[in-house]
Structures are given as C-alpha cells and as structure tokens.
Design a protein around this motif. Structure first.
Motif, PDB file in Angstrom:
ATOM      1  N   ARG A   7      37.540  40.016  45.408  1.00 17.66           N
ATOM      2  CA  ARG A   7      38.892  40.501  45.136  1.00 17.66           C
ATOM      3  C   ARG A   7      38.922  42.026  45.130  1.00 17.66           C
ATOM      4  O   ARG A   7      37.954  42.688  44.757  1.00 17.66           O
ATOM      5  CB  ARG A   7      39.408  39.972  43.792  1.00 17.66           C
ATOM      6  CG  ARG A   7      39.461  38.456  43.665  1.00 17.66           C
ATOM      7  CD  ARG A   7      40.211  37.773  44.807  1.00 17.66           C
ATOM      8  NE  ARG A   7      41.583  38.205  44.871  1.00 17.66           N
ATOM      9  CZ  ARG A   7      42.602  37.536  44.289  1.00 17.66           C
ATOM     10  NH1 ARG A   7      42.373  36.438  43.607  1.00 17.66           N
ATOM     11  NH2 ARG A   7      43.834  37.979  44.411  1.00 17.66           N
TER      12      ARG A   7
ATOM     13  N   ASN B 136      43.663  46.749  43.798  1.00 16.46           N
ATOM     14  CA  ASN B 136      44.888  45.957  43.899  1.00 16.46           C
ATOM     15  C   ASN B 136      44.895  44.710  43.031  1.00 16.46           C
ATOM     16  O   ASN B 136      45.957  44.124  42.813  1.00 16.46           O
ATOM     17  CB  ASN B 136      45.143  45.558  45.354  1.00 16.46           C
ATOM     18  CG  ASN B 136      45.370  46.764  46.254  1.00 16.46           C
ATOM     19  OD1 ASN B 136      45.916  47.775  45.818  1.00 16.46           O
ATOM     20  ND2 ASN B 136      44.930  46.665  47.495  1.00 16.46           N
ATOM     21  N   HIS B 137      43.718  44.304  42.566  1.00 17.15           N
ATOM     22  CA  HIS B 137      43.692  43.062  41.778  1.00 17.15           C
ATOM     23  C   HIS B 137      42.925  43.207  40.468  1.00 17.15           C
ATOM     24  O   HIS B 137      43.501  43.037  39.391  1.00 17.15           O
ATOM     25  CB  HIS B 137      43.085  41.921  42.612  1.00 17.15           C
ATOM     26  CG  HIS B 137      43.020  40.623  41.862  1.00 17.15           C
ATOM     27  ND1 HIS B 137      44.103  39.765  41.755  1.00 17.15           N
ATOM     28  CD2 HIS B 137      42.014  40.039  41.144  1.00 17.15           C
ATOM     29  CE1 HIS B 137      43.766  38.720  41.020  1.00 17.15           C
ATOM     30  NE2 HIS B 137      42.511  38.864  40.629  1.00 17.15           N
TER      31      HIS B 137
ATOM     32  N   CYS C  83      44.643  43.491  36.701  1.00 15.30           N
ATOM     33  CA  CYS C  83      44.517  42.299  35.857  1.00 15.30           C
ATOM     34  C   CYS C  83      43.872  42.638  34.518  1.00 15.30           C
ATOM     35  O   CYS C  83      44.330  42.174  33.461  1.00 15.30           O
ATOM     36  CB  CYS C  83      43.706  41.226  36.579  1.00 15.30           C
ATOM     37  SG  CYS C  83      44.599  40.358  37.888  1.00 15.30           S
TER      38      CYS C  83
ATOM     39  N   ALA D  12      43.174  34.541  39.154  1.00 18.99           N
ATOM     40  CA  ALA D  12      44.617  34.281  39.139  1.00 18.99           C
ATOM     41  C   ALA D  12      45.389  35.509  39.609  1.00 18.99           C
ATOM     42  O   ALA D  12      45.018  36.649  39.304  1.00 18.99           O
ATOM     43  CB  ALA D  12      45.058  33.895  37.729  1.00 18.99           C
ATOM     44  N   ASP D  13      46.455  35.265  40.345  1.00 19.70           N
ATOM     45  CA  ASP D  13      47.290  36.356  40.833  1.00 19.70           C
ATOM     46  C   ASP D  13      48.094  36.938  39.679  1.00 19.70           C
ATOM     47  O   ASP D  13      48.700  36.205  38.891  1.00 19.70           O
ATOM     48  CB  ASP D  13      48.232  35.846  41.921  1.00 19.70           C
ATOM     49  CG  ASP D  13      49.033  36.965  42.546  1.00 19.70           C
ATOM     50  OD1 ASP D  13      50.139  37.245  42.028  1.00 19.70           O
ATOM     51  OD2 ASP D  13      48.568  37.562  43.540  1.00 19.70           O
ATOM     52  N   LEU D  14      48.101  38.255  39.566  1.00 23.87           N
ATOM     53  CA  LEU D  14      48.766  38.913  38.441  1.00 23.87           C
ATOM     54  C   LEU D  14      50.265  38.642  38.416  1.00 23.87           C
ATOM     55  O   LEU D  14      50.817  38.240  37.389  1.00 23.87           O
ATOM     56  CB  LEU D  14      48.504  40.422  38.491  1.00 23.87           C
ATOM     57  CG  LEU D  14      49.184  41.274  37.415  1.00 23.87           C
ATOM     58  CD1 LEU D  14      48.778  40.820  36.016  1.00 23.87           C
ATOM     59  CD2 LEU D  14      48.848  42.750  37.629  1.00 23.87           C
ATOM     60  N   ASP D  15      50.939  38.857  39.533  1.00 23.19           N
ATOM     61  CA  ASP D  15      52.403  38.752  39.557  1.00 23.19           C
ATOM     62  C   ASP D  15      52.910  37.335  39.719  1.00 23.19           C
ATOM     63  O   ASP D  15      54.031  37.028  39.290  1.00 23.19           O
ATOM     64  CB  ASP D  15      52.964  39.638  40.677  1.00 23.19           C
ATOM     65  CG  ASP D  15      52.752  41.120  40.385  1.00 23.19           C
ATOM     66  OD1 ASP D  15      52.870  41.515  39.213  1.00 23.19           O
ATOM     67  OD2 ASP D  15      52.445  41.870  41.334  1.00 23.19           O
ATOM     68  N   ASN D  16      52.112  36.474  40.327  1.00 25.41           N
ATOM     69  CA  ASN D  16      52.571  35.112  40.577  1.00 25.41           C
ATOM     70  C   ASN D  16      52.018  34.080  39.609  1.00 25.41           C
ATOM     71  O   ASN D  16      52.444  32.928  39.633  1.00 25.41           O
ATOM     72  CB  ASN D  16      52.214  34.697  42.013  1.00 25.41           C
ATOM     73  CG  ASN D  16      52.950  35.512  43.045  1.00 25.41           C
ATOM     74  OD1 ASN D  16      54.144  35.790  42.901  1.00 25.41           O
ATOM     75  ND2 ASN D  16      52.251  35.927  44.090  1.00 25.41           N
ATOM     76  N   SER D  17      51.090  34.496  38.769  1.00 22.73           N
ATOM     77  CA  SER D  17      50.495  33.542  37.836  1.00 22.73           C
ATOM     78  C   SER D  17      50.403  34.103  36.417  1.00 22.73           C
ATOM     79  O   SER D  17      50.987  33.560  35.489  1.00 22.73           O
ATOM     80  CB  SER D  17      49.105  33.134  38.327  1.00 22.73           C
ATOM     81  OG  SER D  17      48.558  32.145  37.502  1.00 22.73           O
TER      82      SER D  17
END
Length: 395
Positions: A145, A149-150, A154, A181-186
């Motif tokens: 990852r 950006n991730h 997070c 886990a995706d920050l904005d979607n999860s």
C-alpha cells in the motif's frame, strides 16, 4: 450472518435450517436481519492465471516455499537482484528467515519492488511509530500500500480516535489486516455509523482497541448489528455491548446456526444461551471442537451441570490444557493431602485470576506439598476427583 442469539432467531426451529433440504423457504431468510455478513468479504477465490515461470518457481523455492506453493503463485520475478535486495532489507529490519518466507509466500509481488525507494520508507515509518517492523510478516500486503496516500493517512485517522501512538500500536498489532481497509470508503464510514447509532467517542475508541477489524464491516451490517444487540436488550452503555458487537459483526449466518445447534445439543435452553451470550459474547467464537471438548470435560469429569457451566460462560473461553486442568490437578493434590476440604467452591476457584489462584492454592502450600507446584506446571496430570465432592455455587 448472525444475529447470533437474537430472540427472534432463537425462536426459529433449527432442524429444517440445518437440514437444508426440501423445497420450502428457509425461515431465517424471512428475518429482517437474516443476511448479516452474508457476502463474506474475506473471499479466498483466486482466478486462474498463466502457467508458472520456471525461473520464478525456482527462485521462490530458494526463498523457502515448497515447489507446489511456488508454482501456485501467480507472479513473475523480473529481477532476482531486486528480489534479493528486498529480502536483505527485511533482514535488516529484524525479519527472521521464517518471517521472510512467510512474507514471500503471502505476497511474492513485493519481491519486484524497489527495496530502498518503496520498502524501506514504509519500514522506517512504522519504526518511527514504535512498531517492530517484523509485525508486518503477519500481513505483508500492507507493504504494497502507498505510504503517502494510504498508510500515513490511515494511521493519522486512527490516532485521532485512539488518542496516542501506543493505542494505535496496540490496535494494529491485534489486527494488522485492518490497515488494508480503505480510509474513505471503509474506515471513516464505519466510525460515522458508530456515531450515528449513539456510540460515545470513548466507546468507539475502546471498540477499535478490542478489534480494529470492525472498521472493515460494511455500514449496512453495522446498522443490523446495532439492531440485533438492541433486540437482545443490550444498550450501547452496557459493559458487554462492545464485545457483543465484535462477535455479531463477524459471524456468518451458517456459523451462527451451527453454534446455536451445538449448544442446544448439550441441553442448553434459549434463556441460558441468551444470558451467557450477554455475559460473555465470545463464547460464540470458540471453535466447535473446543466447545465439545470443554463441555464434555465439565459434565463428565467434573460432574458440573450444564446450567452451572452456562452460568459462568467465561469458563468456556479458558484453555483446558493451560488453565483448567492444571488448576484441577492442584486442587486434587491438596485434597489428597487433606489441605483443603472436600466441599469447595469449584467454579470460583477455576475462574479466579492467576495471581489469586497461585497465592491461595499453590505458594501457600508449596513447602509442605511440593507436588502442588508440579501440578500447577502441568507435570502432574489431573486424573479426576474420584468420589470427592465439591459445592457448586452460582454466585
């Protein structure tokens, strides 16, 4: 699914559900919360790939993988020097050879990364937060990852909720995969859902410490879990709510049905199962074989009634081999030597914390009865209490 021991679920006859036959509609499917965790977001399905590259298979075998495991990896090592550099960096940051093999086995694509430009900065990042980078061997996909950006966003998000790097470390160490886990979607939607359903900020932080994986639970399932817990009579302010949420949010429907059937097969009534769940929700996370083994031991060897077991559900979460049986061996030795009375509050003794039990039953008699130390260490096996009698109290 779950709604594990939700009253309306327990009222459903289990026989037709477990049979799975017949042309009728499965009664659970008609329940408003019948599909908790039904889509199984930890799918292990793997699409068919091209024929394995012999050179890649040979290299992966040199990394410790079996020929079969190496051939099954859908990857091509483009540059063995680059791959060697990645492994060297992992060693530099404390990975053992076994951990490097585990890392390669789980995510061999990492061997194609630039060791100094991509891998090292991520290891430095976790090291700066107080992590031992080798923890990533448990979930090496994290190294794939993006740092900027991730991973960094997070971690910053988790810090804003948990309050300190120490708490972030504790939570991540327990469930490393949650960092995927995706920050904005999860992550953000999950936390917002907790807030919408009335969970206080301090409770949200505690929930993430208990099991960071709840950030991977879809928002609709979070809502269903809150509904199920409310039906059980658990409020967000109750002590068992957070642990109940953790269990309800991860159990699938099939698992719930099987667990309920298992407990009922030992004569556990609905009321006792509900009460045990509210007291110790994690009893539904104990493996089926472990539950069978433990209940048979309590019923057949200790002669404890199933009602007494379910009244103290914590006892189902304790290890027989490491906890319960050594304590029983200690009590048996003391009883044989006449150091304790035949009437003893057995369940409180078995459930007391290690310090209390060892002080009361081991070190107190260690000089006069050396065997109690051996029994406590597992060197004297428990063979039963014979005709000795214990007084079982529910309080």
């Amino acid at each position: 699914m779950l709604a594990s021991i939700c009253r309306r679920r327990l009222a459903i006859p289990l026989a037709p559900v477990l049979a799975g036959g017949g042309g009728g509609k499965n009664p659970i499917h008609s329940s408003p919360v019948a599909v908790l965790l039904s889509h199984g977001y930890y799918s292990t399905a793997v699409a068919a790939g091209p024929e394995p590259c012999p050179a890649t298979v040979s290299y992966l075998v040199s990394c410790g993988l079996s020929p079969a495991a190496a051939a099954a990896r859908n990857v091509r090592i483009r540059d063995t020097n680059r791959a060697d550099a990645v492994r060297a960096v992992l060693r530099e940051y404390g990975f053992s050879e076994a951990e490097i093999t585990r890392t390669v086995r789980q995510d061999p694509v990492l061997l194609n990364f630039d060791a100094d430009r991509i891998i090292r900065p991520k290891l430095d990042f976790f090291l700066s937060l107080g992590f031992q980078p080798r923890f990533l061997a448990a979930e090496p996909h994290i190294l794939a990852r993006s740092l900027d950006n991730h991973l960094a966003p997070c971690i910053e998000f988790l810090r804003s909720i948990l309050g300190s790097d120490e708490c972030v470390r504790t939570a991540v160490y327990r469930v490393p995969r949650a960092l995927l886990a995706d920050l904005d979607n999860s992550m953000r939607p999950a936390v917002e859902a907790f807030r919408r359903h009335g969970l206080p900020e301090e409770s949200i932080a505690k929930l993430l410490l208990i099991h960071l994986g709840v950030l991977m639970v879809p928002v609709d399932r979070i809502a269903e879990a809150f509904d199920d817990l409310q039906d059980l009579g658990l409020r967000v302010t109750d002590t068992g709510f957070l642990y109940g949420f953790r269990v309800i949010s991860i159990l699938k429907r099939e698992t719930w049905v099987r667990k309920v059937a298992l407990y009922r097969s030992f004569g556990v009534c609905e009321a006792d199962l509900l009460r045990a769940f509210k007291t110790q929700p994690t009893i539904l996370l104990v493996s089926d074989e472990s539950v069978k083994k433990k209940i048979r031991f309590y019923l057949d060897v200790l002669k404890v009634g199933i009602g007494d077991v379910m009244a103290q559900p914590m006892i189902l979460s304790l290890s027989l081999e490491k906890n319960i049986m050594p304590r029983c061996a200690v009590l048996s030795v003391l009883m044989r030597e006449g150091k304790i009375e035949r009437k003893l509050n057995l369940m409180p003794a078995l459930l007391s914390n290690l310090k209390v039990f060892s002080a009361r039953f081991v070190w107190r008699y260690a000089k006069d009865v050396p065997d109690v130390v051996k029994a406590f260490e597992g060197k004297i096996k428990f063979q039963g209490f014979g005709d000795r009698e214990f007084e079982l109290l529910s309080h």
